[in-house]
Design an enzyme around this catalytic site. Sequence first.
Site, PDB file in Angstrom:
ATOM      1  N   GLU A 155      -8.341   9.474   4.700  1.00  0.00           N
ATOM      2  CA  GLU A 155      -8.562   8.047   4.884  1.00  0.00           C
ATOM      3  C   GLU A 155      -8.972   7.797   6.331  1.00  0.00           C
ATOM      4  O   GLU A 155      -8.516   8.500   7.245  1.00  0.00           O
ATOM      5  CB  GLU A 155      -7.289   7.261   4.603  1.00  0.00           C
ATOM      6  CG  GLU A 155      -6.822   7.333   3.168  1.00  0.00           C
ATOM      7  CD  GLU A 155      -5.773   6.271   2.896  1.00  0.00           C
ATOM      8  OE1 GLU A 155      -6.154   5.186   2.448  1.00  0.00           O
ATOM      9  OE2 GLU A 155      -4.591   6.515   3.151  1.00  0.00           O
ATOM     10  N   GLU A 156      -9.741   6.750   6.526  1.00  0.00           N
ATOM     11  CA  GLU A 156     -10.183   6.403   7.875  1.00  0.00           C
ATOM     12  C   GLU A 156      -9.020   6.036   8.784  1.00  0.00           C
ATOM     13  O   GLU A 156      -9.148   6.032   9.997  1.00  0.00           O
ATOM     14  CB  GLU A 156     -11.195   5.256   7.836  1.00  0.00           C
ATOM     15  CG  GLU A 156     -10.783   3.999   7.077  1.00  0.00           C
ATOM     16  CD  GLU A 156      -9.615   3.255   7.660  1.00  0.00           C
ATOM     17  OE1 GLU A 156      -9.570   3.106   8.896  1.00  0.00           O
ATOM     18  OE2 GLU A 156      -8.750   2.816   6.870  1.00  0.00           O
ATOM     19  N   SER A 157      -7.874   5.722   8.185  1.00  0.00           N
ATOM     20  CA  SER A 157      -6.710   5.301   8.950  1.00  0.00           C
ATOM     21  C   SER A 157      -5.905   6.490   9.459  1.00  0.00           C
ATOM     22  O   SER A 157      -4.679   6.423   9.546  1.00  0.00           O
ATOM     23  CB  SER A 157      -5.837   4.411   8.077  1.00  0.00           C
ATOM     24  OG  SER A 157      -5.547   5.078   6.858  1.00  0.00           O
ATOM     25  N   LYS A 214      10.197   3.828   0.336  1.00  0.00           N
ATOM     26  CA  LYS A 214       9.330   4.052  -0.813  1.00  0.00           C
ATOM     27  C   LYS A 214       9.877   5.172  -1.666  1.00  0.00           C
ATOM     28  O   LYS A 214      10.708   5.970  -1.210  1.00  0.00           O
ATOM     29  CB  LYS A 214       7.897   4.340  -0.377  1.00  0.00           C
ATOM     30  CG  LYS A 214       7.664   5.667   0.294  1.00  0.00           C
ATOM     31  CD  LYS A 214       6.163   5.846   0.498  1.00  0.00           C
ATOM     32  CE  LYS A 214       5.877   7.125   1.255  1.00  0.00           C
ATOM     33  NZ  LYS A 214       4.443   7.400   1.313  1.00  0.00           N
ATOM     34  N   SER A 217       6.285   3.916   8.394  1.00  0.00           N
ATOM     35  CA  SER A 217       5.153   4.683   8.923  1.00  0.00           C
ATOM     36  C   SER A 217       4.891   4.403  10.399  1.00  0.00           C
ATOM     37  O   SER A 217       5.755   4.605  11.231  1.00  0.00           O
ATOM     38  CB  SER A 217       3.916   4.416   8.068  1.00  0.00           C
ATOM     39  OG  SER A 217       2.864   5.244   8.452  1.00  0.00           O
ATOM     40  N   THR A 228      -7.848   2.203  -1.129  1.00  0.00           N
ATOM     41  CA  THR A 228      -6.996   2.517   0.016  1.00  0.00           C
ATOM     42  C   THR A 228      -5.572   2.825  -0.435  1.00  0.00           C
ATOM     43  O   THR A 228      -5.030   2.126  -1.287  1.00  0.00           O
ATOM     44  CB  THR A 228      -6.987   1.302   0.959  1.00  0.00           C
ATOM     45  OG1 THR A 228      -8.309   1.128   1.454  1.00  0.00           O
ATOM     46  CG2 THR A 228      -6.039   1.505   2.118  1.00  0.00           C
ATOM     47  N   ARG A 282      -9.014  -6.365   7.833  1.00  0.00           N
ATOM     48  CA  ARG A 282      -9.648  -5.149   8.323  1.00  0.00           C
ATOM     49  C   ARG A 282     -11.139  -5.205   7.980  1.00  0.00           C
ATOM     50  O   ARG A 282     -11.504  -5.443   6.827  1.00  0.00           O
ATOM     51  CB  ARG A 282      -9.034  -3.914   7.671  1.00  0.00           C
ATOM     52  CG  ARG A 282      -7.529  -3.791   7.886  1.00  0.00           C
ATOM     53  CD  ARG A 282      -7.094  -2.332   7.736  1.00  0.00           C
ATOM     54  NE  ARG A 282      -5.660  -2.180   7.549  1.00  0.00           N
ATOM     55  CZ  ARG A 282      -4.753  -2.255   8.520  1.00  0.00           C
ATOM     56  NH1 ARG A 282      -5.132  -2.539   9.748  1.00  0.00           N
ATOM     57  NH2 ARG A 282      -3.485  -2.072   8.264  1.00  0.00           N
ATOM     58  N   ASP A 312       2.129  10.040  13.705  1.00  0.00           N
ATOM     59  CA  ASP A 312       2.718   8.696  13.670  1.00  0.00           C
ATOM     60  C   ASP A 312       4.223   8.727  13.405  1.00  0.00           C
ATOM     61  O   ASP A 312       4.855   9.782  13.396  1.00  0.00           O
ATOM     62  CB  ASP A 312       2.007   7.833  12.626  1.00  0.00           C
ATOM     63  CG  ASP A 312       2.357   8.227  11.211  1.00  0.00           C
ATOM     64  OD1 ASP A 312       2.640   9.431  10.992  1.00  0.00           O
ATOM     65  OD2 ASP A 312       2.371   7.359  10.326  1.00  0.00           O
ATOM     66  N   THR A 348       0.832  -1.207   0.000  1.00  0.00           N
ATOM     67  CA  THR A 348       0.000   0.000   0.000  1.00  0.00           C
ATOM     68  C   THR A 348       0.865   1.255   0.000  1.00  0.00           C
ATOM     69  O   THR A 348       0.516   2.268  -0.588  1.00  0.00           O
ATOM     70  CB  THR A 348      -0.904   0.012   1.259  1.00  0.00           C
ATOM     71  OG1 THR A 348      -1.510  -1.266   1.408  1.00  0.00           O
ATOM     72  CG2 THR A 348      -1.987   1.057   1.160  1.00  0.00           C
ATOM     73  N   ASP A 407       6.213   8.561  10.835  1.00  0.00           N
ATOM     74  CA  ASP A 407       6.787   9.434   9.802  1.00  0.00           C
ATOM     75  C   ASP A 407       6.027  10.736   9.618  1.00  0.00           C
ATOM     76  O   ASP A 407       6.298  11.482   8.675  1.00  0.00           O
ATOM     77  CB  ASP A 407       6.890   8.678   8.471  1.00  0.00           C
ATOM     78  CG  ASP A 407       5.522   8.245   7.961  1.00  0.00           C
ATOM     79  OD1 ASP A 407       4.626   7.987   8.789  1.00  0.00           O
ATOM     80  OD2 ASP A 407       5.345   8.151   6.731  1.00  0.00           O
TER      81      ASP A 407
HETATM   82  C1  G1P Z   1      -2.904   1.211   5.857  1.00  0.00           C
HETATM   83  C2  G1P Z   1      -4.172   2.038   5.863  1.00  0.00           C
HETATM   84  C3  G1P Z   1      -4.237   2.893   4.631  1.00  0.00           C
HETATM   85  C4  G1P Z   1      -2.982   3.752   4.521  1.00  0.00           C
HETATM   86  C5  G1P Z   1      -1.744   2.863   4.607  1.00  0.00           C
HETATM   87  C6  G1P Z   1      -0.463   3.695   4.650  1.00  0.00           C
HETATM   88  O1  G1P Z   1      -2.902   0.355   4.742  1.00  0.00           O
HETATM   89  O2  G1P Z   1      -5.310   1.220   5.948  1.00  0.00           O
HETATM   90  O3  G1P Z   1      -5.381   3.706   4.674  1.00  0.00           O
HETATM   91  O4  G1P Z   1      -2.960   4.449   3.311  1.00  0.00           O
HETATM   92  O5  G1P Z   1      -1.793   2.069   5.776  1.00  0.00           O
HETATM   93  O6  G1P Z   1      -0.419   4.541   5.746  1.00  0.00           O
HETATM   94  P1  G1P Z   1      -3.324  -1.191   4.829  1.00  0.00           P
HETATM   95  O7  G1P Z   1      -2.482  -1.812   5.883  1.00  0.00           O
HETATM   96  O8  G1P Z   1      -4.769  -1.196   5.240  1.00  0.00           O
HETATM   97  O9  G1P Z   1      -3.104  -1.729   3.450  1.00  0.00           O
HETATM   98 ZN    ZN Z   2       2.738   7.259   8.316  1.00  0.00          ZN
END
Ligand code: G1P
Ligand code: ZN
Length: 543
Positions: A363-365, A126, A113, A344, A496, A277, A18, A279
């Site tokens: 994002e919800e995260s 990345k 992250s 996502t 999730r 967080d 991701t 980073d």
């Molecule tokens: C998770 C979060 C997603 C975010 C990503 C990077 O990814 O759900 O929203 O963009 O971390 O911070 P996931 O582990 O769900 O693939």
């Molecule tokens: Zn991060």
Amino acid sequence: MTATTVKTSPIEGQKPGTSGLRKKTKVFMEPHFLENFVQSIIDAIGGATGKTLILGGDGRYFNDRAAQVILRMCAANGAKKVIVGTNALLSTPAASNLIRKRDADGGFIMSASHNPGGEFEDFGLKFNGANGGPAPESVTDKIYNRSREITEYRIIETQDADLSKPGAAKMGDMEIEIVNPVTDYADLMETLFDFGAIRDLFAAGFSIRFDAMHAITGPYAREILERRLGAKPGSVVNGQPLPDFGRGHPDPNPVWAKDLMDVMMGPDAPDFGAASDGDGDRNMIVGRSIYVTPSDSLAVLAANAHHAPGYAAGLSGVARSMPTSRAADLVADKAGIGSYETPTGWKFFGNLLDAGRVTLCGEESAGTGSDHVREKDGLWAVLLWLNILAARRQSVAEIMAAHWAEYGRNYYSRHDYEAVPKDRANDLVTRMRGLLNELPGKEFAGLTVGAADDFAYTDPVDGSVSERQGLRIAFTDGSRIVMRLSGTGTEGATLRVYLERYQPANGELNLPVEDALAPVIQAAEEIAKIREYTGKDAPDVTT
Ligand code: G1P
Ligand code: ZN
């Protein structure tokens, strides 16, 4: 000082997820692992010759060593210049800003992250492109393909560059410019927000607790909140970045930022609480006795951004990742601006931002951001909230109540099942995929399924298609379940489950979240047999 070409062979498992490649630190430290991946990136972007690149990371264990390897490889691959933060530190949004501000060709960001850091925890790398945003899938696919056919990499043998203070250095023919990691970013924030109004707010006694979780935002928050805005010294806690984040889990949510939650729910809570967080791209917002979900935060920011000078002209549109609650859509609809639903991962917002279709994304995260950079941005979200609080002179609780009274409330929660054996998790998803067509019309826990699919996204800007981005089950009353497997974990699979239930403005707006969601949670269990497949009675983390 000559460049050496080192023979190598492909190493399994270099497929970016991701958000870049994340692995156990020990894996990244294995012979050739980092070098293979860096060379694959360089090859995938058409080489480094003559290019200017940005380099920095969140300071986790191996950040310093990895930076020297990347510098030596950039030099061997003919890069013109690398601009690097002192001690190879840069928050992710600050790196994105530097790429844009310095017209760089891209940048390497060393981070996993919010994943824990340390010798036995996680590391990550990345690549972001010239727009400052994470490389799109077309590029990450190229990187992966290259990693599977690589036969050699280039590196120079030389002393480490001294990155301990701002200045200039050389490595072979390549220039290295070492910059203060905070200054440019803090200057950018001053252009977006009414620092005068926020200073007045603090001067009037407004109190804040910002928890940097021993990660990268400590120095940024001290400079901006305490020095430039006048928050009381000590408002920033856990502000010293540590290679293992103080053995913590630098993920700003009620579970991992429990200390902050306890303070904010306690009798002596400050007016405003926030955290970021590892980073610096995520944010958590808490008022006195009220936690603001990231989905609600995006909606409130969208509805109120015009209070900040940088957004006074209004928003062109709002984008959210598919699992994020639909609260922001309601704001966009009322304002008559575009709203977009993307898979996502921040990389999917890049095209919409570049094309000027959206100004805010989230994002919800716990990721929120705007077109000021091409990453989500934790401190930016905190500052936009502060600007809104300064303009409205209301508490967070009052702002939330007014928002729900106007738009209704999207009760929302995410349940994570971690370190599930990969085959069990895949079986659950495969079974669900097979079931999707039969679900509409069926009833679970009193809710009737209206539609069910596996989310596929066609990018409205470049037409690219991303399939299999998450299972969606929509009920006829507007409730929703989304399920997907994490693309950032490094151990087993993480399932999730995203749960949402809408209450219109004339409905019950102050229920405990778990109560409001109870039927949706039950329906998820009945449909997906989560307990049976994961072997767990309850989620490991609920946010
Ligand atoms: C998770 C979060 C997603 C975010 C990503 C990077 O990814 O759900 O929203 O963009 O971390 O911070 P996931 O582990 O769900 O693939
Ligand atoms: Zn991060």
